[in-house]
Design a protein around this motif. Structure first.
Motif, PDB file in Angstrom:
ATOM      1  N   THR A  59       0.820  -1.214   0.000  1.00 30.01           N
ATOM      2  CA  THR A  59       0.000   0.000   0.000  1.00 30.01           C
ATOM      3  C   THR A  59       0.849   1.258   0.000  1.00 30.01           C
ATOM      4  N   PHE A  62       1.434   3.435  -3.203  1.00 28.33           N
ATOM      5  CA  PHE A  62       0.359   4.100  -3.924  1.00 28.33           C
ATOM      6  C   PHE A  62      -0.143   5.357  -3.215  1.00 28.33           C
ATOM      7  N   LEU A  67      -5.197  10.856  -1.548  1.00 25.64           N
ATOM      8  CA  LEU A  67      -5.245   9.898  -0.449  1.00 25.64           C
ATOM      9  C   LEU A  67      -4.865  10.577   0.864  1.00 25.64           C
ATOM     10  N   GLU A  90      -9.871   3.769   1.156  1.00 25.06           N
ATOM     11  CA  GLU A  90      -8.518   4.108   0.723  1.00 25.06           C
ATOM     12  C   GLU A  90      -8.116   3.328  -0.525  1.00 25.06           C
ATOM     13  N   ARG A  91      -8.612   2.108  -0.659  1.00 17.26           N
ATOM     14  CA  ARG A  91      -8.199   1.284  -1.796  1.00 17.26           C
ATOM     15  C   ARG A  91      -8.643   1.886  -3.130  1.00 17.26           C
ATOM     16  N   MET A  94      -5.921   4.284  -4.014  1.00 16.95           N
ATOM     17  CA  MET A  94      -4.754   3.516  -4.454  1.00 16.95           C
ATOM     18  C   MET A  94      -4.978   2.924  -5.841  1.00 16.95           C
ATOM     19  N   THR A  97      -4.319   5.475  -8.509  1.00 12.94           N
ATOM     20  CA  THR A  97      -2.878   5.674  -8.682  1.00 12.94           C
ATOM     21  C   THR A  97      -2.284   4.534  -9.496  1.00 12.94           C
TER      22      THR A  97
END
Length: 209
Positions: A59, A62, A67, A90-91, A94, A97
């Protein structure tokens, strides 16, 4: 878009459970041409998954200004643990990105407790023409085929809106001990974002696939 340029994208934190192994094995068997990418926090040991030919990233690779901003404005209004609720949002940051690194690919964000029994490339011609295609109100098997920045800005705008947050907190408190509990998290935000069909639509599941 090249059907072979499919990446199954798993995000996971904490210990790697057996059901994650099972989910990855199902993907590998039924989608042998697809890439399988597992993103974990910095400390996880994924050596037990090496026989499956996965790509492992962390993680921490990213990070992005959006974020960082999300982590500053996030407010926990949910019966689920804060780390879980925050991580599933949050994913998405990511993923964008990651997507920008290789924008020519189709990404399938898959929850680790979902089994796949078919070739996902067969679904590509059936998907709506928008960046995010979900199979239903639960985003456990979601196709991403374009810039999802509008959804990210929607999330940031939601958490920056004191009135919306106050209304969400009120609903959460009112329904805390009921069968109709309210959580402010991924599913709620995606459901409200459905009002923007150029960016998010459901795909038809009433097919042979």
């Amino acid at each position: 878009m090249d059907d072979n340029k499919i990446t199954f994208l798993f995000f996971h934190y904490g210990k790697l459970p057996q059901y994650l192994h099972n989910a990855i094995e199902h993907v590998r068997v039924f989608n042998p041409q697809a890439e399988i990418l597992l993103v974990t926090e910095d400390a996880e040991d994924v050596s037990a998954l090496s026989p499956f030919g996965i790509v492992h990233r962390r993680t921490s690779e990213f990070g992005s200004p959006d974020l960082d901003k999300f982590r500053q404005v996030y407010r926990h209004i949910s019966c689920f643990k804060e780390k879980y609720e925050r991580f599933v949002l949050e994913r998405w940051f990511m993923t964008e990105t990651l997507r920008r690194e290789r924008p020519d690919r189709t990404y399938i964000m898959q929850d680790s407790d979902v089994a796949v029994f078919g070739d996902a490339s067969h679904l590509l011609p059936l998907l709506p023409d928008c960046p995010i295609s979900m199979r239903g109100p639960n985003p456990h098997f979601t196709f991403i085929r374009g810039d999802i920045g509008e959804f990210l800005q929607f999330i940031l705008g939601y958490y920056a809106d004191d009135q919306r947050l106050a209304a969400a907190q009120k609903l959460f408190e009112e329904r805390r001990n009921s069968d109709n509990i309210y959580n402010l998290g991924e599913m709620t935000l995606l459901f409200e974002f459905l009002e923007k069909p150029n960016s998010l639509q459901m795909f038809n599941t009433d097919t042979l696939h």
